[in-house]
Design an enzyme around this catalytic site. Structure first.
Site, PDB file in Angstrom:
ATOM      1  N   TYR A  56       0.814  -1.213   0.000  1.00 20.92           N
ATOM      2  CA  TYR A  56       0.000   0.000   0.000  1.00 20.92           C
ATOM      3  C   TYR A  56       0.852   1.269   0.000  1.00 20.92           C
ATOM      4  O   TYR A  56       1.768   1.430   0.806  1.00 20.92           O
ATOM      5  CB  TYR A  56      -0.942   0.041   1.213  1.00 20.92           C
ATOM      6  CG  TYR A  56      -1.675   1.372   1.287  1.00 20.92           C
ATOM      7  CD1 TYR A  56      -2.720   1.644   0.396  1.00 20.92           C
ATOM      8  CD2 TYR A  56      -1.274   2.361   2.177  1.00 20.92           C
ATOM      9  CE1 TYR A  56      -3.353   2.863   0.417  1.00 20.92           C
ATOM     10  CE2 TYR A  56      -1.914   3.590   2.206  1.00 20.92           C
ATOM     11  CZ  TYR A  56      -2.953   3.845   1.314  1.00 20.92           C
ATOM     12  OH  TYR A  56      -3.569   5.055   1.327  1.00 20.92           O
ATOM     13  N   HIS A  86      -3.596  16.370  -3.608  1.00 21.14           N
ATOM     14  CA  HIS A  86      -4.001  16.531  -2.212  1.00 21.14           C
ATOM     15  C   HIS A  86      -3.828  17.965  -1.703  1.00 21.14           C
ATOM     16  O   HIS A  86      -4.231  18.271  -0.580  1.00 21.14           O
ATOM     17  CB  HIS A  86      -3.218  15.567  -1.324  1.00 21.14           C
ATOM     18  CG  HIS A  86      -3.710  14.149  -1.412  1.00 21.14           C
ATOM     19  ND1 HIS A  86      -3.901  13.493  -2.607  1.00 21.14           N
ATOM     20  CD2 HIS A  86      -4.049  13.256  -0.443  1.00 21.14           C
ATOM     21  CE1 HIS A  86      -4.334  12.260  -2.378  1.00 21.14           C
ATOM     22  NE2 HIS A  86      -4.436  12.098  -1.070  1.00 21.14           N
ATOM     23  N   ASN A 198       1.226  11.886   4.841  1.00 27.88           N
ATOM     24  CA  ASN A 198       0.716  11.220   6.035  1.00 27.88           C
ATOM     25  C   ASN A 198       1.466  11.759   7.248  1.00 27.88           C
ATOM     26  O   ASN A 198       2.665  11.985   7.194  1.00 27.88           O
ATOM     27  CB  ASN A 198       0.935   9.716   5.950  1.00 27.88           C
ATOM     28  CG  ASN A 198      -0.242   8.983   5.325  1.00 27.88           C
ATOM     29  OD1 ASN A 198      -0.201   7.773   5.206  1.00 27.88           O
ATOM     30  ND2 ASN A 198      -1.281   9.682   4.942  1.00 27.88           N
ATOM     31  N   TYR A 280     -16.385  33.667  44.555  1.00 23.00           N
ATOM     32  CA  TYR A 280     -15.660  32.491  44.056  1.00 23.00           C
ATOM     33  C   TYR A 280     -14.565  32.848  43.060  1.00 23.00           C
ATOM     34  O   TYR A 280     -13.535  32.178  42.991  1.00 23.00           O
ATOM     35  CB  TYR A 280     -16.631  31.521  43.372  1.00 23.00           C
ATOM     36  CG  TYR A 280     -17.530  30.743  44.291  1.00 23.00           C
ATOM     37  CD1 TYR A 280     -17.529  30.942  45.675  1.00 23.00           C
ATOM     38  CD2 TYR A 280     -18.399  29.792  43.777  1.00 23.00           C
ATOM     39  CE1 TYR A 280     -18.366  30.228  46.503  1.00 23.00           C
ATOM     40  CE2 TYR A 280     -19.243  29.059  44.597  1.00 23.00           C
ATOM     41  CZ  TYR A 280     -19.217  29.294  45.960  1.00 23.00           C
ATOM     42  OH  TYR A 280     -20.047  28.575  46.776  1.00 23.00           O
ATOM     43  N   ARG A 283     -11.817  33.707  45.480  1.00 21.11           N
ATOM     44  CA  ARG A 283     -11.541  32.694  46.493  1.00 21.11           C
ATOM     45  C   ARG A 283     -11.132  31.352  45.883  1.00 21.11           C
ATOM     46  O   ARG A 283     -10.343  30.606  46.462  1.00 21.11           O
ATOM     47  CB  ARG A 283     -12.793  32.515  47.362  1.00 21.11           C
ATOM     48  CG  ARG A 283     -12.531  31.770  48.649  1.00 21.11           C
ATOM     49  CD  ARG A 283     -13.762  31.336  49.409  1.00 21.11           C
ATOM     50  NE  ARG A 283     -14.986  32.061  49.128  1.00 21.11           N
ATOM     51  CZ  ARG A 283     -16.194  31.568  49.387  1.00 21.11           C
ATOM     52  NH1 ARG A 283     -16.310  30.347  49.904  1.00 21.11           N
ATOM     53  NH2 ARG A 283     -17.279  32.259  49.134  1.00 21.11           N
ATOM     54  N   PHE A 329      -1.324   7.598  11.595  1.00 22.35           N
ATOM     55  CA  PHE A 329      -1.657   8.967  11.168  1.00 22.35           C
ATOM     56  C   PHE A 329      -2.948   9.476  11.799  1.00 22.35           C
ATOM     57  O   PHE A 329      -3.298  10.646  11.663  1.00 22.35           O
ATOM     58  CB  PHE A 329      -1.814   9.017   9.640  1.00 22.35           C
ATOM     59  CG  PHE A 329      -2.680   7.900   9.094  1.00 22.35           C
ATOM     60  CD1 PHE A 329      -4.010   7.791   9.433  1.00 22.35           C
ATOM     61  CD2 PHE A 329      -2.140   6.949   8.244  1.00 22.35           C
ATOM     62  CE1 PHE A 329      -4.810   6.770   8.950  1.00 22.35           C
ATOM     63  CE2 PHE A 329      -2.924   5.918   7.743  1.00 22.35           C
ATOM     64  CZ  PHE A 329      -4.271   5.830   8.106  1.00 22.35           C
ATOM     65  N   GLU A 413     -12.039   5.500   4.450  1.00 21.58           N
ATOM     66  CA  GLU A 413     -11.647   6.272   5.634  1.00 21.58           C
ATOM     67  C   GLU A 413     -12.932   6.686   6.332  1.00 21.58           C
ATOM     68  O   GLU A 413     -13.436   7.806   6.183  1.00 21.58           O
ATOM     69  CB  GLU A 413     -10.778   7.451   5.199  1.00 21.58           C
ATOM     70  CG  GLU A 413      -9.477   6.944   4.564  1.00 21.58           C
ATOM     71  CD  GLU A 413      -8.703   7.974   3.780  1.00 21.58           C
ATOM     72  OE1 GLU A 413      -9.048   9.174   3.850  1.00 21.58           O
ATOM     73  OE2 GLU A 413      -7.747   7.577   3.082  1.00 21.58           O
TER      74      GLU A 413
END
Length: 502
Positions: A56, A86, A198, A280, A283, A329, A413
């Site tokens: 792959y 990409h 990746n 608060y 404090r 990844f 994916e």
């Protein structure tokens, strides 16, 4: 002073990264790292000549195209096509300081010798870092799962002479800068494009950058909160170590100790009080600020693990004669940590705004809205509005991004982290917290002036003396935006020793 940082197997930590940034160190590969990179590449080259089966991302397509076998003569074209296709980022430009961190963290990850890149590819990334050749990267496009694909594609395009970079204050085509330095475009070999794209370096760089800022703002929240305590004529008893030792969260103990140190020697804190308790927001500073500190410690552990890891796919193990496709990844650890960080830092802003509200409310001998002749003067009425609007926005930004997932790559994916969205949200949110703390400092310094002739501690008085050089006391109404912006700039440029931060 050592002006070079050596990339090696020695883990990066936040203090080291801060010193690299502040001292503007250059990068250099250790002999150990060079050997690891070269041995891994040699193993992969040998494997490619002896194995015909699909592996792959090395001799196949990507994502749902994992079953498409690619011929040997097209492997370089495959990697270049991957990088170009990409590069689909959009939105705002990633700040240059974060792009530079992306380069550093990608170099670190590739240096372990499990990614199969050429040595010259890593060396060119180092060239980019050392010469401030900073690729244009966009904030939108990563799902935070198959690595930060789109941002890392934009970061890597200049390696092959494509895309744009920022250099010497100008945006230019990458090929122009390559010619300027007489650098030849890298000819990508098998697996290299995937190794570059990746990885979690977009999320990791954002996370590292905002962690450094968060530690600084955590310190300043304690300091500015201490100014507000004296300005509000608050009590010191809630910071007594005894009550924190019976609920010993580390952050709570550290916060109480800091406040005691900041207020040591104050005439105001030791004067007799007319009130038994404080609200608060004063404090409970140790409990609230402390919980944020404990969150920072968790997030730091997550990110220091990540930035010292190999996060591309597949991973190559030359000594074991293995090439293994997995999911390092996937950004889920970072997405959860970033969402946790958002919530924790938003709380620093929330409690800060509440102290601002108390300071302008005309309580404990302070004039309404911290100005003489209120009515004619609106004084500090509206800075509290501004702080309130910011903390409201932060509540929206703090909504977890990691609870979402959208299927991509034709179903291959099918679960993603959305950690990149968490990262950019956290960046905006933490800048917002800086603005709220600046408004508190603006208000608290004004309020403290009305306690004269009594003085706060020497430390706080010296701190405010420096602040007053850029933001003077407000006598009557004027354009307060200018003072708020000057307060933000003061906080942003204030240097704090790393020993105090981490």
């Amino acid at each position: 002073m050592n002006t070079t940082h050596i990339i090696s197997s020695t883990p990066l930590d936040l203090a080291t990264i801060q010193s690299i940034i502040l001292e503007q160190k250059t990068l250099k590969l250790s002999a150990e790292s060079i050997t690891k990179i070269e041995d891994c590449r040699a193993f992969l080259d040998k494997k490619m000549t002896s194995v015909s089966r699909p592996i792959y991302g090395i001799n196949t397509g990507f994502g749902s195209l994992y079953n498409v076998k690619i011929s040997t003569e097209n492997l370089t074209k495959l990697q270049e096509n991957l990088m170009m296709s990409h590069a689909c980022g959009t939105g705002d430009l990633v700040p240059e300081s974060i792009v530079k961190l992306m380069l550093l963290l990608k170099i670190q990850s590739l240096s372990y010798g499990h990614s199969g890149v050429q040595l010259q590819t890593v060396m060119r990334l180092i060239d980019f870092y050392n010469h401030d050749v900073l690729p244009l990267v966009y904030t939108q496009g990563s799902l935070g799962a198959s690595g930060d694909l789109a941002p890392l594609a934009h970061m890597s395009l200049p390696l092959i002479g494509k895309g744009k970079v920022s250099f010497n204050g100008e945006v230019v085509e990458a090929e122009v800068v390559l010619k300027h330095f007489n650098w030849e475009p890298i000819t990508l070999l098998s697996k290299e494009g995937l190794a570059l794209l990746n990885g979690t370096q977009f999320m990791s760089a954002y996370g590292t950058f905002i962690l450094l800022k968060s530690y600084k703002l955590s310190y300043l929240a304690d300091l500015i909160g201490s100014v507000s305590i004296d300005a509000f004529d608050g009590r010191i008893e809630p910071f007594n170590e005894l009550i924190h030792l019976v609920r010993p969260h580390n952050g709570q103990l550290k916060t109480a100790q800091r406040v005691r140190d900041f207020l040591e020697g104050s005439e105001i804190i030791t004067q007799e009080k007319q009130h038994v308790q404080d609200p608060y927001s004063f404090r409970c500073i140790p409990q609230v600020h402390g919980a944020t500190k404990d969150t920072l410690a968790f997030v730091e552990k997550t990110f220091t693990t990540e930035i010292n890891s190999v996060t591309d796919n597949p991973n190559i193990f030359a000594k074991d004669d293995e090439i293994i496709s997995g999911g390092n990844f996937h950004g889920q650890p970072l997405a959860l940590a970033l969402d946790y960080l958002k919530i924790a830092m938003a709380e620093l802003g929330n409690i800060s705004e509440r102290r601002v509200f108390q300071l302008v409310s005309g309580l404990r001998g302070l004039p309404a809205f911290l100005v003489d002749n209120p009515g004619l003067n609106s004084g500090f009425m509206i800075p509290q509005y501004t702080a309130a609007s910011i903390v409201s926005a932060n509540k929206q930004l703090a909504t977890p991004a990691s609870v979402d997932s959208i299927v991509s790559s034709n179903g291959q994916e099918d679960h993603v982290s959305m950690g990149a969205n968490a990262a950019t949200q956290a960046y905006t949110l933490i800048n917002n917290v800086e603005r709220v703390l600046a408004i508190e400092l603006f208000n608290a310094s004004q309020a403290l002036a009305f306690r004269a002739p009594l003085k706060s501690s020497d430390f706080i008085e010296q701190f405010l003396s420096t602040y007053r050089e850029v933001v003077p006391f407000i006598n009557e109404d004027e354009i307060l935006h200018n003072s708020i912006q000057a307060s933000i700039d003061f906080i942003n440029t204030l240097g704090i020793d790393s020993d105090e931060l981490f």
